[in-house]
Scaffold this active site. Sequence first.
Site, PDB file in Angstrom:
ATOM      1  N   ASP A 466      -0.408   3.716   0.308  1.00 32.11           N
ATOM      2  CA  ASP A 466       0.065   5.083   0.554  1.00 32.11           C
ATOM      3  C   ASP A 466       1.571   5.110   0.393  1.00 32.11           C
ATOM      4  O   ASP A 466       2.230   4.069   0.426  1.00 32.11           O
ATOM      5  CB  ASP A 466      -0.284   5.503   1.987  1.00 32.11           C
ATOM      6  N   ASP A 786      -4.323   5.989   6.418  1.00 30.47           N
ATOM      7  CA  ASP A 786      -4.023   6.425   7.786  1.00 30.47           C
ATOM      8  C   ASP A 786      -4.895   7.592   8.238  1.00 30.47           C
ATOM      9  O   ASP A 786      -5.036   7.835   9.419  1.00 30.47           O
ATOM     10  CB  ASP A 786      -2.542   6.810   7.918  1.00 30.47           C
ATOM     11  N   ASP A 790      -9.673   8.513   4.739  1.00 30.25           N
ATOM     12  CA  ASP A 790      -9.421   7.254   4.038  1.00 30.25           C
ATOM     13  C   ASP A 790     -10.492   6.205   4.353  1.00 30.25           C
ATOM     14  O   ASP A 790     -10.486   5.130   3.765  1.00 30.25           O
ATOM     15  CB  ASP A 790      -8.044   6.681   4.430  1.00 30.25           C
TER      16      ASP A 790
END
Length: 1205
Positions: A466, A786, A790
């Site tokens: 990310d 997070d 996901d």
Amino acid sequence: MTNPPGQSVSANTVAESHEGEFGCTLMDLRKLMELRGADAVAQISAHYGGVQEICTRLKTSPIEGLSGNPADLEKRRLVFGKNVIPPKRPKTFLELVWEALQDVTLIILEIAAIISLVLSFYRPPGGDNEICGHIASSPEEEEEGETGWIEGAAILASVIIVVLVTAFNDWSKEKQFRGLQSRIELEQKFSIIRNGQLIQLPVAEIVVGDIAQIKYGDLLPADGILIQGNDLKIDESSLTGESDHVKKTLDKDPMLLSGTHVMEGSGRMVVTAVGVNSQTGIIFTLLGASEEEDDDDKKKKGKKQGAPENRNKAKTQDGVALEIQPLNSQEGLDSEDKEKKIARIPKKEKSVLQGKLTRLAVQIGKAGLIMSVLTVVILILYFVVDNFVIQRREWLPECTPVYIQYFVKFFIIGVTVLVVAVPEGLPLAVTISLAYSVKKMMKDNNLVRHLDACETMGNATAICSDKTGTLTMNRMTVVQAYIGGTHYRQIPQPDVFPPKVLELIVNGISINCAYTSKIQPPEKEGGLPRQVGNKTECGLLGFVTDLKQDYQAVRNEVPEEKLFKVYTFNSVRKSMSTVIRKPEGGFRMFSKGASEIMLRRCDRILNKEGEIKSFRSKDRDNMVRNVIEPMASEGLRTICLAYRDFDGTEPSWDIEGEILTSLICIAVVGIEDPVRPEVPDAIAKCKRAGITVRMVTGDNVNTARAIATKCGILTPKDDFLCLEGKEFNSLIRNEKGEVEQEKLDKIWPKLRVLARSSPTDKHTLVKGIIDSTAGEQRQVVAVTGDGTNDGPALKKADVGFAMGIAGTDVAKEASDIILTDDNFTSIVKAVMWGRNVYDSISKFLQFQLTVNVVAVIVAFTGACITQDSPLKAVQMLWVNLIMDTFASLALATEPPTESLLRRRPYGRNKPLISRTMMKNILGHAVYQLLIVFLLVFAGDTLFDIDSGRKAPLNSPPSQHYTIVFNTFVLMQLFNEINARKIHGEKNVFAGVYRNIIFCTVVLGTFFCQIMIVELGGKPFSCTSLTMEQWMWCLFIGIGELLWGQVISAIPTKSLKFLKEAGHGSDKEDISRDTEGMDEIDLAEMELRRGQILWVRGLNRIQTQIRVVKLFHNNHEVAHKPKNRSSIHTFMTQPEYPADDELSQSFLDIQEGNPELVSKAGTSVLLLDGEAASHDNINNNAVDCHQVQIVASHSDSPLPSLETPV
């Protein structure tokens, strides 16, 4: 109903005396929480007079919460229970000793030693030993013959030492892990309102009557009733098996259950049941019932014994299961059916290292077994031929015990060869290395949930990261703004805006951000203000503060309970909207979200006078080109603020397409999230280490490209791809919308940035890279995440990293490792530790296999030529102890160095034993064999001493064979130093002083060897040596170091005839190869003893709920995890337990036999681990905008220690 478990009669009596102080009893609340939907609403209204009245009865305020008075909290715990589930007592040291004694090879050795001990006291009638072939040539030797019992006794003593060491290892590991568990428990907290203040409280301290603030991504730690909710949707599949998210409202379904996930929205609830009294706690009660039934059956039938798997079963039955009184229930199936069902349960997928170790351990074990059998057969044949063919002796009845004694001696030699050959220390080395690494990794901000993830990271070839918070600092600040047709490069003074525009900006941000997001004063004077909650929202709130406005004053005027409707942010909307009533009538909706998406919903915009003017597509294109793209190219995240008024007739709020349109644009702001200063260096290290880093983000492609360039993922001269999610999908999907692996294989090798990506895109990319066979070797992929959505990508990845600070509970539960600082550099440290684990195992293998080869060949050859082994049984057990326990401790605790990042990943198929290691093993084996055979066959001449060859039975120890034994051990000791290097390095002492454990083990072993030789005497078949003899032994041992330099000087490339060993296989092969799975997995068996593991997922929750519904004969059915942890911590916290397989059989039957539940008149929706293991399980769920968080592959269904619910 029965009393809750864990409460004695006296405790119940005291609790009942206090129940009258509250308006409802524990049983009332338990019955209430069993209701759902309209039934629950009707009961709350009819029996209690509404949710507010329940709060009144529980003496709590829905706004202020509990006062926090210690006496009141203690009273609540006494009446309604604590938010913990009591564990069973840990196993005692004596129980661990008994379990260690179940080892089949040790049992054989014990029996042989006892037979030897008994027969050693036998003498032929008349004392004439010559007729039996045992010649006592002198009175001294006759006296020695009388002490023949010593060898049998010494073997028994050695077995006891081995057992004690094994038991102590288990005990100390479990103690260490329990301590670590209790430390981490304190970090698990939940948002609770007390005294009007929102505080983070350890989940174990939550009591009935607490007001809990719940939000997107939370895992509910207790049962409760909704007081206020905003677009709240809950994933109850863990309890009902229903994959659709359940909308929670006050008027339709306000019941919130522990163990369920908040998938959208926010709200507040009053806690009504905790611990074993919650819905999930009741399941644990039934689990305790089945466990007790299993224990009773086991006691009645007795233990089946002998097989190594039974020994390990015993080892893994650690005392960390629940100690819960059962509800009234019936036995589900008989034992035979249970065993059949359990046998059919598919075995779990092994990690890369586990697969390689299993194959290698089995191969070595088979070779050792063959050698030991050959040794015994040759010794017996040699004896029989020599005595009854060559010397023509007759078999006399009185000599039978003497002959049997010889045969027992031969058998003992064979068993000791097997003991030395079987790599028992290999699993121990794995466990020690992983446990050591996990403990150290905590200091490097890596909280390892699954042990095998630690070593898998050493194989990682790709990292999909990310952007926000991982590569950047996750400290959002508004640095640019476009308001009223003007692009402000710096935040202006508030007086430049018309009052109407300023009011809309302040109200739009203050009201349309989660009320849990706040800006708080800095902890230290002169520091930056603290951002609490969603960091993007905190950046916007900081913008309000920069405009010298007070967002809290606006929130006080419009408290959260006055919000009429909230459309919370999700991956589909890419925006958040909040509706409030206007004082003059009608409604106003504030919206915020990604600028490109929001601008498409706007048809009007405010000018600099604050007037509304039209906003056409041409204006939108100009704004994108002149405002948004320049902001994005500087790495800024662009957020659009908008609003809409609804006058007249109230619209249908559920038709989002009509509501979230025709908006009026207020402003576009550019939010800066600086790159972490240490990230570029970390990414450069990854490149040197042969690891490809890809950025996967939901941000604008220009923002993503700018950040990727700052990080070093992209460089100006690269021709790598930077795609948006839409373009990515168009390139990899066919006309039917299906992903084609061939198309994906053309994209992913060059792809470095995937922007504006959805969770589906992320999962597709990760799955595509893992499944690809385009490269030379299969990829091992690590992924960071997070958000709740996901989950599928984190589970699909070889290693999933969740954010410890910004990550949701759902993401943490789906992950393998939690980054406690959300920092990319911690991932690089995890790679280093993973490679270090791999190297540690290889070092141990290099050392152990050298000892194996030499010891087995010496024993075998000695037996064939001299009718005896130069290394006696007790000596071999000592060598085995050095080789297994001490060496694994010394070599498996080497700290990692930066040099580990200067070579390419091993990958899935690279063998454990490289050609260089094979060169070292065989090279040192040749040296040691030459020395040992020289000493065996010429040592008596060289040292001018009596020969120890062909010594009669029970003859005294000789200096000759003592020198052989001493030299052999010293060569192993110095070769242990050589084994520290496995890549052909010259300096084997590099960094040796940094490893205190290694130095201690080597020096300690050397001291023990001196004691054994000088003081061991008959038990160790040793006699004291002269100083000169010691010097020679030491000189030959040191020769190992010199010989090591010679070996390292030989180019490995020139030794092409050497074969590698310990090859792995692809993950699919490992998981689908059922024949290989049936072999004894030594590595796995050892790893399942006292190891650190987190219980995962939702699949077992569903099983246990089935059990509950079966017994209660209700209408809802599903699965539940096997763990005995609390609801909250089993998802978000590690376990340090050991398995109890037998106690799980009841649940396994339910899982293996859904028909059983169906027969009870219930409908079953299977969402179990078997289904979840398929590669494409998540795609449809995500595409339907409903994410099913699939249960992770369970490494080991381990019970937990005492953990809060």
